[in-house]
Design a protein around this motif. Sequence first.
Motif, PDB file in Angstrom:
ATOM      1  N   ALA A  30     -14.380   0.375   5.497  1.00  0.00           N
ATOM      2  CA  ALA A  30     -14.695   0.773   3.922  1.00  0.00           C
ATOM      3  C   ALA A  30     -14.167   1.691   3.203  1.00  0.00           C
ATOM      4  CB  ALA A  30     -16.090   0.666   3.656  1.00  0.00           C
ATOM      5  N   ARG A  31     -13.752   3.132   4.005  1.00  0.00           N
ATOM      6  CA  ARG A  31     -13.398   4.218   3.631  1.00  0.00           C
ATOM      7  C   ARG A  31     -12.372   4.752   4.508  1.00  0.00           C
ATOM      8  NH1 ARG A  31     -15.891   7.599  -0.373  1.00  0.00           N
ATOM      9  NH2 ARG A  31     -17.083   6.203  -1.758  1.00  0.00           N
ATOM     10  N   LEU A  32     -11.060   4.837   3.870  1.00  0.00           N
ATOM     11  CA  LEU A  32      -9.746   5.628   4.797  1.00  0.00           C
ATOM     12  C   LEU A  32      -9.596   6.780   3.778  1.00  0.00           C
ATOM     13  CD1 LEU A  32      -8.286   2.370   6.146  1.00  0.00           C
ATOM     14  CD2 LEU A  32      -9.423   4.379   7.541  1.00  0.00           C
ATOM     15  N   SER A  33      -8.793   7.575   4.712  1.00  0.00           N
ATOM     16  CA  SER A  33      -8.198   8.667   3.795  1.00  0.00           C
ATOM     17  C   SER A  33      -6.985   8.078   3.158  1.00  0.00           C
ATOM     18  CB  SER A  33      -7.969   9.855   4.518  1.00  0.00           C
ATOM     19  OG  SER A  33      -7.118   9.754   5.601  1.00  0.00           O
ATOM     20  N   MET A  34      -6.298   8.997   2.153  1.00  0.00           N
ATOM     21  CA  MET A  34      -5.116   8.656   1.655  1.00  0.00           C
ATOM     22  C   MET A  34      -4.140   8.995   2.494  1.00  0.00           C
ATOM     23  SD  MET A  34      -5.479   7.417  -1.203  1.00  0.00           S
ATOM     24  CE  MET A  34      -7.276   6.710  -2.239  1.00  0.00           C
ATOM     25  N   GLU A  35      -4.044   9.649   3.556  1.00  0.00           N
ATOM     26  CA  GLU A  35      -3.176  10.008   4.432  1.00  0.00           C
ATOM     27  C   GLU A  35      -2.884   9.100   5.462  1.00  0.00           C
ATOM     28  OE1 GLU A  35      -5.593  12.043   3.692  1.00  0.00           O
ATOM     29  OE2 GLU A  35      -4.595  13.973   2.875  1.00  0.00           O
ATOM     30  N   ALA A  36      -4.315   8.239   5.739  1.00  0.00           N
ATOM     31  CA  ALA A  36      -4.188   7.344   6.704  1.00  0.00           C
ATOM     32  C   ALA A  36      -3.693   5.790   6.184  1.00  0.00           C
ATOM     33  CB  ALA A  36      -5.586   7.039   7.120  1.00  0.00           C
ATOM     34  N   LEU A  71      -0.259  -2.535   3.374  1.00  0.00           N
ATOM     35  CA  LEU A  71      -1.646  -3.216   3.424  1.00  0.00           C
ATOM     36  C   LEU A  71      -2.541  -2.419   2.172  1.00  0.00           C
ATOM     37  CD1 LEU A  71      -2.127  -3.922   6.970  1.00  0.00           C
ATOM     38  CD2 LEU A  71      -2.011  -5.556   5.148  1.00  0.00           C
ATOM     39  N   ARG A  72      -2.168  -1.352   1.914  1.00  0.00           N
ATOM     40  CA  ARG A  72      -2.914  -0.237   1.220  1.00  0.00           C
ATOM     41  C   ARG A  72      -3.311  -1.031  -0.346  1.00  0.00           C
ATOM     42  NH1 ARG A  72      -0.158   5.410  -0.641  1.00  0.00           N
ATOM     43  NH2 ARG A  72       1.667   4.657  -1.597  1.00  0.00           N
ATOM     44  N   PRO A  73      -2.610  -1.806  -0.810  1.00  0.00           N
ATOM     45  CA  PRO A  73      -2.920  -2.182  -1.959  1.00  0.00           C
ATOM     46  C   PRO A  73      -4.234  -3.348  -2.072  1.00  0.00           C
ATOM     47  CG  PRO A  73      -0.610  -2.613  -1.823  1.00  0.00           C
ATOM     48  CD  PRO A  73      -1.087  -2.217  -0.386  1.00  0.00           C
ATOM     49  N   ARG A  74      -4.523  -3.424  -0.945  1.00  0.00           N
ATOM     50  CA  ARG A  74      -5.813  -4.405  -0.369  1.00  0.00           C
ATOM     51  C   ARG A  74      -7.183  -3.373  -0.758  1.00  0.00           C
ATOM     52  NH1 ARG A  74      -4.686  -8.681   4.314  1.00  0.00           N
ATOM     53  NH2 ARG A  74      -2.845  -9.236   3.643  1.00  0.00           N
ATOM     54  N   THR A  75      -6.889  -2.086  -0.768  1.00  0.00           N
ATOM     55  CA  THR A  75      -8.051  -1.078  -0.879  1.00  0.00           C
ATOM     56  C   THR A  75      -8.230  -0.946  -2.547  1.00  0.00           C
ATOM     57  OG1 THR A  75      -6.603   0.917  -0.896  1.00  0.00           O
ATOM     58  CG2 THR A  75      -7.312   0.030   1.039  1.00  0.00           C
ATOM     59  N   ASN A  76      -9.704  -0.611  -2.723  1.00  0.00           N
ATOM     60  CA  ASN A  76      -9.956  -0.375  -4.191  1.00  0.00           C
ATOM     61  C   ASN A  76      -9.203   0.624  -4.966  1.00  0.00           C
ATOM     62  OD1 ASN A  76     -12.134  -2.109  -4.157  1.00  0.00           O
ATOM     63  ND2 ASN A  76     -13.408  -0.378  -3.390  1.00  0.00           N
ATOM     64  N   ALA A  77      -8.967   1.857  -4.165  1.00  0.00           N
ATOM     65  CA  ALA A  77      -8.245   3.058  -4.986  1.00  0.00           C
ATOM     66  C   ALA A  77      -6.611   2.533  -5.226  1.00  0.00           C
ATOM     67  CB  ALA A  77      -8.164   3.958  -4.063  1.00  0.00           C
ATOM     68  N   LEU A  78      -6.017   2.071  -4.313  1.00  0.00           N
ATOM     69  CA  LEU A  78      -4.503   1.479  -4.658  1.00  0.00           C
ATOM     70  C   LEU A  78      -4.372   0.341  -5.395  1.00  0.00           C
ATOM     71  CD1 LEU A  78      -2.127   3.189  -3.402  1.00  0.00           C
ATOM     72  CD2 LEU A  78      -4.194   3.754  -2.247  1.00  0.00           C
ATOM     73  N   ALA A  79      -5.325  -0.585  -5.228  1.00  0.00           N
ATOM     74  CA  ALA A  79      -5.345  -1.590  -6.262  1.00  0.00           C
ATOM     75  C   ALA A  79      -5.655  -1.270  -7.706  1.00  0.00           C
ATOM     76  CB  ALA A  79      -6.362  -2.622  -5.896  1.00  0.00           C
TER      77      ALA A  79
END
Length: 517
Positions: free
Chosen positions: A157-163, A170-178
Amino acid sequence: GAPAAASAAASAAAPAATGLTNSGSVSAGALSAPPAFATRWSRGRARASEVLTAGAAIIGQTVTVGGWVRSARKQSGLAFIDVSDGSTMAKLQFVVKEGIADADSIAAVAKVGTGACVRGTGKVVATRDGKSVELECTSLSVMGDIPDPSKYPVAKARLSMEALREHQHLRPRTNALAAVTRVRNACAFATHRFFQERGFLYIHTPIITSADCEGAGEMFSVTTMMPADPKGPIPRTEDGSIDYSKDFFGNPAGLTVSGQLQVESFACSMSDVYTFGPTFRAENSHTSRHLSEFWMIEPEIAFAGLEEDMSLAEDYLKYCTAYVLEHCAADIEFFDQRVEKGLRDRLQNVVNEDFVRLSYTDAIEILCRPEVLKKAKFSIKPSWGMDMRSEHERYLTDVMFKKPVIVNNYPKDIKAFYMRANDDGRTVQAMDVLVPRIGELMGGSVREERLDVLEKRMEEMDVPKDNMQWYLDLRRFGTVPHAGFGLGFERLVMYVTGMENIRDVIPFPRYPGHADV
């Protein structure tokens, strides 16, 4: 929705559809009307944003929606699946229930897990609390499952921006990057709309160039002289230097650091123009504010001076900010809650307030006041002639005025060769737009249109004239007063989202040691 003030500001920023605008230019009203033709393409499905926005108005209608699973709760003969297709921050819940969904759909639920791609068809129904709608599926297809969920890199559910930077694909699938992606898209659209509504022409400036606009010599080289055999020879002149006459372009070339110099040639022919494209900087910087590949917005206006340049920059920034507040309200709310508390108010302040206009000399005088030095405790004491640091800029915006500030008429020794000299012999007609929390966001100037003054300035700064004769020709043949500014697009996105690292506001960040995807 966005505050009424944001909508009003956006409306006020746009000129009327026909006739003369307040600025005296004819607006391109026809651009707002789509061309008429018989369309053939259809999405074949509804977007989640469309279903959730329509809400109660479409209850009972049958729709198809596709997306990726964010979470799933399964019970015997019943499943609740939260699906996102990237069109909105909110998730659309699929409900798959025995007796309503077909047997294949019930069986497909077993393959549903976080990250799986699904497509569902069914009736739009009200949620249990009646505040929203969900999709009661009659059929569900798993377009792509994840056989081993433990190997899915962004399942948490939560990953750091660095990770997340280690999984750029794949990071566009996260809330922040979307959310960042939707805001970035809105900023790009607003940019084109702002300039097109005002009759500017969009110019594609070259990516490969021999002109170093910044004069810093930090260009990526473009060459075909690297031999296939790493140990092979490179063409050399008699004195041992590289013989660029044998290279593809016949002289040294690199990736552009700015499209400004080239777009000036169109401003000196077609009046008001802008370029919006990728630029590159071979600077070995690892800070949170620098990238090796980034996008620049660079308008250029003819028959204009410093006041017009500052006004255009202020109008543009207000327009983009108001557009994002209106069209990305849910995303801004997310950033306000998760990234920067008070973001919406900060952006609304930019839209509502007139920017302060302050000469560089007056800015330094303010920063050097004893009471300011005592309160601010600057790490570097300000003095006239220095390039102001971020701490100085942010004191002006965050503490002194609490709104954007346009500092103008800078010392000539810290600015580029092409900026118009003032009569005092010490300053040039340059300006920087400073905004709260960020500091410098935009930089521009009146361009030196006087041939003799420009040539003298190039000599003073050791700027070679040989490959810049085309630029000097613009002053030789029908010179015109003109001005413009540059804005790093990623810094604009940082400013409207509150994101702290520039690597998180561009789809595929390029910085030293990283160009993998």
